[in-house]
Design a protein around this motif. Structure first.
Motif, short mmCIF file in Angstrom:
data_model
loop_
_atom_site.label_atom_id
_atom_site.label_comp_id
_atom_site.label_asym_id
_atom_site.label_seq_id
_atom_site.Cartn_x
_atom_site.Cartn_y
_atom_site.Cartn_z
N ASP A 75 -3.40 28.95 -17.25
CA ASP A 75 -4.80 29.33 -17.05
C ASP A 75 -5.00 29.98 -15.68
O ASP A 75 -5.75 30.95 -15.54
N GLN A 76 -4.29 29.46 -14.67
CA GLN A 76 -4.40 30.05 -13.32
C GLN A 76 -3.89 31.49 -13.31
O GLN A 76 -4.51 32.37 -12.76
N MET A 123 -6.60 12.92 -12.16
CA MET A 123 -5.95 14.03 -12.88
C MET A 123 -6.98 14.87 -13.62
O MET A 123 -6.93 16.10 -13.63
N GLU A 124 -7.93 14.19 -14.25
CA GLU A 124 -8.97 14.90 -14.99
C GLU A 124 -9.82 15.76 -14.06
O GLU A 124 -10.18 16.89 -14.39
N VAL A 183 -10.53 19.74 -14.51
CA VAL A 183 -11.90 20.25 -14.72
C VAL A 183 -12.34 21.13 -13.55
O VAL A 183 -12.86 22.23 -13.74
N LYS A 184 -12.08 20.63 -12.33
CA LYS A 184 -12.66 21.34 -11.18
C LYS A 184 -11.83 22.51 -10.68
O LYS A 184 -12.36 23.42 -10.07
N ASP A 234 -12.33 26.50 -19.19
CA ASP A 234 -12.31 25.17 -19.81
C ASP A 234 -10.97 25.00 -20.55
O ASP A 234 -10.74 25.63 -21.59
N LEU A 235 -10.11 24.15 -20.03
CA LEU A 235 -8.77 24.02 -20.60
C LEU A 235 -8.80 23.48 -22.03
O LEU A 235 -7.85 23.66 -22.79
N LYS A 236 -9.88 22.80 -22.38
CA LYS A 236 -9.96 22.22 -23.73
C LYS A 236 -9.92 23.29 -24.81
O LYS A 236 -9.56 23.01 -25.95
#
Ligand code: NA7
Length: 449
Positions: free
Chosen positions: A24-25, A106-107, A111-112, A117-119
């Motif tokens: 994602d990055q 970890m979450e 999220v931040k 949104d990785l989901k």
């Protein structure tokens, strides 16, 4: 298939999620990523369930998490460089957090710190049944089942990352007479709550991390006595009153456990803390990693890239025995992501060179004398992964924390969790806390405040 890369990540635990995080990055437009996750949430093992055996879908329960588990290593040794505990909690917190605090941390990073949104990359309640690779088309076929609908489907991928973990398939040895033992016998994978052993005399089989922690947990939550049984060598900690070590079991006779040194002890319950067997049933034979627990399992270049069938498009994450855990997964996830997207400098083109390099590590691992050598290997492994990726150069420096931690444990196994450590990234010294053995509140609020 189009010229786009299509990457399948199997498992949304701490490993799979760091791979997803890095994809994602990088946001490479020619790389599409899909993650299949058997459960309905991320971070795998770090979730607690009361279930044992099979879950609500009849699938094998994957994780062996128990209530009141606190980290057995300093959090400063598993921190994310780009999102420290200070960043998440906004202040210094103690070094050995309960499960919920680590999961929350970890979450927080997922999220931040993520760009999106990785989901959205994850197919929940979807279990991968089989993965095959076709040499001719250079494509993996992944067969998966949507557990909610029961629908089985096939998808094609150019790359596969296996991130299903190594602590899910319990090793269950048997002992003469165990069938007629009148008490309860479980493996630590099914251990959920030490309070269930209150008032009991407990036999803990094994001499590693689970044995050590389950024995201490049982004592903390009111077991009457604990006898641990080792096969190769005793843990040799200065145990508190109530815990003692014996060698291997010779025979079980009713409630009486007879050990090979001629001693015996009567117990009410047996907990097998005898470790796990690597298990990757969803991969076809020539793609399947077979190993015993090691900080450097054979067959993987950079501990990550599957070498044995030559396709160099299959990756394993987190198959190493773990000290740096989340930090190591993070360095590994970044390396895999950069390898797949072709953004690593100086990687060997030749598979023979890769095999030679892998063998150097495997040989080094064969010569370890003790846990300190394993810790050094893991620090160097992180450094090796980081060299091409530019991962935070201070990450391997946590090695000194782990050496100290091992000494703290030998000095006092009950109080080692009360020691504060300093973050190699933020420089923050951990806060002090109520002694672990006396603290029964593992809520985030209590721990952090
Ligand atoms: P480990 O670290 O694999 O340890 C397994 C232990 O079980 C180890 O002491 C083994 O003895 C012992 N064992 C295995 N088979 C037997 C038999 N047949 N009889 C007696 N003892 C046996 O697993 P853990 O669950 O403790 O830890 C797993 C991870 O959890 C750990 O790496 C941490 O990351 C957290 P051996 O020394 O092989 O003789």
């Amino acid at each position: 298939m189009s010229s786009k890369r299509k990457v399948c990540i199997i498992g949304a635990g701490p490993c799979g999620m760091t791979a997803l995080f890095h994809f994602d990055q990088i946001s490479d437009p020619s790389t599409e990523v899909v993650c299949f996750e058997k459960s309905d949430t991320w971070l795998g093992l770090w979730n607690f369930t009361w279930m044992t055996g099979t879950d609500e879908f009849g699938e094998l329960c994957h994780g062996g998490m128990y209530k009141h588990l606190w980290s057995n290593g300093p959090k400063e040794g598993l921190e994310y460089p780009d999102y420290t505990f200070d960043d998440h909690y906004g202040k210094a917190i103690p070094s050995f957090p309960p499960r919920r605090v680590l999961r929350d941390y970890m979450e927080g990073r997922l999220v931040k710190k993520s760009k999106s949104d990785l989901k959205r990359y994850i197919k929940w309640n979807t279990v991968v049944r089989y993965v095959t690779y076709n040499q001719k088309s250079d494509v993996f076929t992944v067969t998966a089942e949507d557990l909610k609908t029961g629908r089985t489907f096939e998808n094609k991928f150019t790359h596969v990352i296996v991130a299903t973990g190594i602590f899910n398939n319990p090793n269950k040895p048997t002992f003469d007479g165990i069938e007629t033992f009148p008490g309860r016998t479980i493996h630590s994978h099914d251990f959920r709550d030490a309070a269930q052993f209150k008032g009991q005399r407990v036999l803990v089989v094994g001499a590693s991390y689970s044995a050590e922690d389950v024995a201490l947990q049982c004592l903390k939550f009111g077991a009457k006595s604990i006898v641990t049984s080792y096969r190769s060598k005793p843990m040799n900690f200065k145990w508190p009153s109530g815990i003692e070590e014996r060698p291997l079991i010779k025979k079980i006779d009713g409630k009486m456990i007879n050990f090979i040194d001629g001693s015996s002890a009567e117990v009410d319950s047996i907990i097998l803390c005898t470790g796990y067997k690597y298990s990757f049933p969803c991969l076809e034979d020539n793609l399947r990693l077979v190993s015993t627990l090691s900080v450097y399992p054979a067959g993987l270049y950079k501990g990550s890239l599957w070498l044995n069938d030559g396709n160099r498009k299959l990756f394993y994450m987190g198959t190493q025995d773990q000290y740096f855990s989340f930090t190591m997964f993070d360095a590994q996830g970044l390396w895999i992501c950069r390898y797949i997207t072709g953004t690593l400098p100086n990687e060997p083109k030749n598979i023979e060179e890769m095999k030679k390099e892998e063998q150097k590590w495997v040989q080094r691992r064969k010569n370890v004398k003790d846990c300190h050598d394993d810790i050094d290997i893991q620090a160097d492994f992180i450094k090796d992964l980081s060299d091409g990726t530019g991962y935070h150069p201070d990450a391997p420096n946590a090695v000194e924390l782990f050496h100290k931690w091992e000494h703290d444990k030998m000095a006092n196994i009950v109080t080692y969790r009360d020691q504060p450590f300093k973050s190699v990234f933020s420089g923050t010294m951990a806060a002090q806390h109520k002694p672990w053995f006396q603290d029964f509140d593992d809520s985030i609020d209590s721990f952090v405040n």
